[in-house]
Design an enzyme around this catalytic site. Structure first.
Site, PDB file in Angstrom:
ATOM      1  CG  ASP A 169      13.777  -1.546   8.047  1.00 28.26           C
ATOM      2  OD1 ASP A 169      14.453  -1.873   9.618  1.00 28.26           O
ATOM      3  OD2 ASP A 169      13.866  -0.682   7.855  1.00 28.26           O
ATOM      4  CB  CYS A 221       4.151   0.065  -4.533  1.00 31.35           C
ATOM      5  SG  CYS A 221       5.001  -1.625  -4.366  1.00 31.35           S
ATOM      6  CB  CYS A 273       9.359  -0.163  -5.086  1.00 34.74           C
ATOM      7  SG  CYS A 273       8.517   0.407  -5.379  1.00 34.74           S
TER       8      CYS A 273
END
Length: 575
Positions: free
Chosen positions: A124, A212, A326
């Protein structure tokens, strides 16, 4: 291709050694092969003769809600936007429709942007970089290195950062774009990981990916750019599935007057791929952060993203999407929590009967709606509630019964993308979407309404209160059916029509009613609100009030600990 390593120190000598070795070699970027404004053969043939161009709407999405002044002609042709001769050196020539979220110079007063592109190694962000480059912008790629702790098992060998960086290198070599590595490990720990640990210790279910974005990717990184490359970049780009609605031609540096007041507010709009839409994860941003961003792939479906990557010859065209929290890398969530919070055994109790069924290792290992990992027979069992003080986890086999409806919840700790709450009517309903049914119920004017003794009708909560089981009245639910206010309680395509009623005396908290039952509502998660397809911002789902009846009934199962976490009392330990 070599990589420029940023000057900020990494955590630990091993990290510095690795960076100083393989990944810290300086490069001299070559002249990009895309987007440098090379005069195409088509442009030569046109000469200076005037040519009628399509309107601005030609680059506007059909259904994303982006505002476009369709009556204003736009100086747009393929060669102008791409900036190269399709038959010459460019390895790939995009369809102009693919560039509608890239603010092409031809649609931006001829002004090229200098864009800092966050490159993760995934397809992406790589396609986002590809499209920006093809649109003619000057791009620099940045890889954010955000997770490394030497004294924990999630080390360099357990985290795929090196593979990601190698892939990012390959993408930049293909596109001829410089790449820099920016270490933000300390900021990530302080702003995201430590906060998540604290929330888990309080029985909440945090969403570190939300923070984040707002605190690191578009927060600490923006601070790093300002300190090290101040004023150099017009935009920061990422590969998020989202779209921006902004005044054409307005750059981030002119979005604010001398007093910091927004003159041209930006709006965050859902992407064209509802299943992949990531506005949920961006809802915690401020207006100032949003104004500096661009999301080049905003309206494109995932299948088209993959095809663009193949056509452009990107090395990660077939790479799988990353999954999971993550900051965990390959470490299991339970291991991470145990490492930082330890264990505190307590009772697993059946909600309906008060029967002790087993023992858990600590309430912080469990979240509302959880089915796996309970170690109980005779199920399926679901976590239905938690007693944080007494360290009891309540479970049920009848999780979806009517008496456990969850169609309303409390929300607070708001963060609005416009830096202010949406307008509310006199009754406190956001955007006026309270509905006549809810107004009648609240005032007890509806047929069949009976007084419960405190001035509010039976089955309807006072403003600022909610029912014990999380169930709203039929009238309150009816009010959601015509509302254009929507709510997501997790990432994904599912969203509810809803009403949001702010508490009296301020907008610090409120009550949400949704047009369905959601059994996974957990304190600490974010509820994100939409006006149609436009994302308004978010709030944190708050705890339900403690069930005093359960605490009294199950006193023998409750355990307590001192400030050091040592268990002071353990009764009814048989399982």
């Amino acid at each position: 291709m070599n990589v420029v390593a940023a000057s900020a120190p990494l955590v630990g000598a091993a990290a510095r050694h690795r960076t100083a070795g393989r990944f810290a070699r300086e490069i001299a970027p070559r002249r990009p092969s895309l987007g440098r404004g090379a005069r195409s053969e088509a442009a030569v043939r046109r000469g200076s003769s005037p040519r009628r161009r399509p309107p601005l709407a030609a680059l506007s999405p059909d259904d994303s809600g982006i505002i476009a002044n369709a009556d204003e002609p736009a100086p747009f042709v393929l060669a102008d936007v791409v900036g190269v001769d399709p038959s010459a050196s460019a390895p790939w020539t995009p369809d102009p429709e693919m560039l509608r979220f890239c603010e092409p110079p031809a649609l931006n007063g001829g002004r090229k942007l200098k864009v800092a592109v966050l490159l993760s190694g995934g397809v992406d962000s790589s396609v986002a970089l590809t499209l920006l480059k093809a649109a003619g912008h000057d791009c620099v790629a940045f890889y954010l290195q955000i997770w490394f702790v030497e004294d924990f098992r999630n080390t360099w060998d357990a985290c795929p950062w090196e593979d990601d960086l190698n892939v990012a290198q390959g993408v930049c070599e293909t596109l001829d774009v410089p790449l820099e590595v920016v270490p933000l490990t300390n900021q990530y720990w302080d702003l995201v990981v430590a906060h998540s640990i604290d929330q888990i210790s309080r029985g909440r279910t945090p969403n570190p990916d939300m923070l984040c974005n707002s605190r690191v990717k578009f927060g600490a990184f923006a601070d790093w750019l300002e300190a090290n490359r101040g004023g150099e970049f017009h935009r920061v780009a990422s590969g998020h599935y989202a779209a921006m609605d902004r005044v054409p031609g307005i750059l981030a540096d002119v979005h604010w007057d001398d007093e910091g007041v927004g003159r041209h507010p930006c709006r965050l709009v859902m992407s064209g791929d509802a299943r992949k839409d990531q506005t949920y994860f961006l809802a915690h941003l401020s207006q100032r952060q949003l104004a500096a961003l661009t999301f080049p792939i905003g309206g494109l479906p995932k299948s088209q993203i993959r095809q663009i990557a193949r056509d452009a010859g990107l090395p990660n065209a077939e790479r799988k999407d990353s999954q999971g929290i993550c900051f965990l890398g390959k470490v299991k969530f339970s291991e991470f929590v145990a490492e930082h919070l330890g264990e505190r055994p307590g009772a697993i109790v059946e909600l309906e009967t008060g029967t002790r069924l087993g023992t858990h290792c600590g309430f912080w290992f469990h979240t509302i709606g959880q089915r796996q990992g309970l170690g109980l027979s005779g199920g399926p069992w679901y976590v239905a509630a938690k007693d944080l003080v007494g360290n009891v986890v309540y479970v049920t086999r009848d999780y979806y019964s009517v008496d456990k409806e969850r169609n309303t919840f409390r929300v607070g700790e708001f963060s609005w993308l416009s830096d202010g709450p949406p307008a509310a009517d006199d009754d406190g309903y956001a955007l006026g979407h309270g509905g006549e049914a809810a107004r009648l119920a609240s005032s007890c004017d509806g047929a069949g309404c009976s007084d419960r003794g405190d001035g509010a009708p039976t089955g309807v909560s006072r403003r600022g209160e909610h029912t014990m089981n999380g169930g709203a009245s039929a009238s309150e639910v009816d009010a959601t059916k015509t509302s254009e206010l929507y709510c997501k309680v997790r990432h994904g395509e599912n969203r509810y029509r809803c009403t949001l009623r702010f508490d009296a005396g301020g907008g610090d908290a409120g009550t949400v009613v949704i047009d369905g039952d959601d059994q996974g509502l957990a304190a600490g998660q974010f509820a994100v609100f939409y006006d149609g397809r436009v994302c308004l911002g978010c709030g944190v789902i708050l705890e339900q009030p403690a069930r005093e009846d359960l605490a009294e009934r199950d006193a023998a199962h409750r355990t307590f600990a001192n400030t050091e976490g040592e268990v002071l009392e353990l009764e009814g330990a048989g399982a």
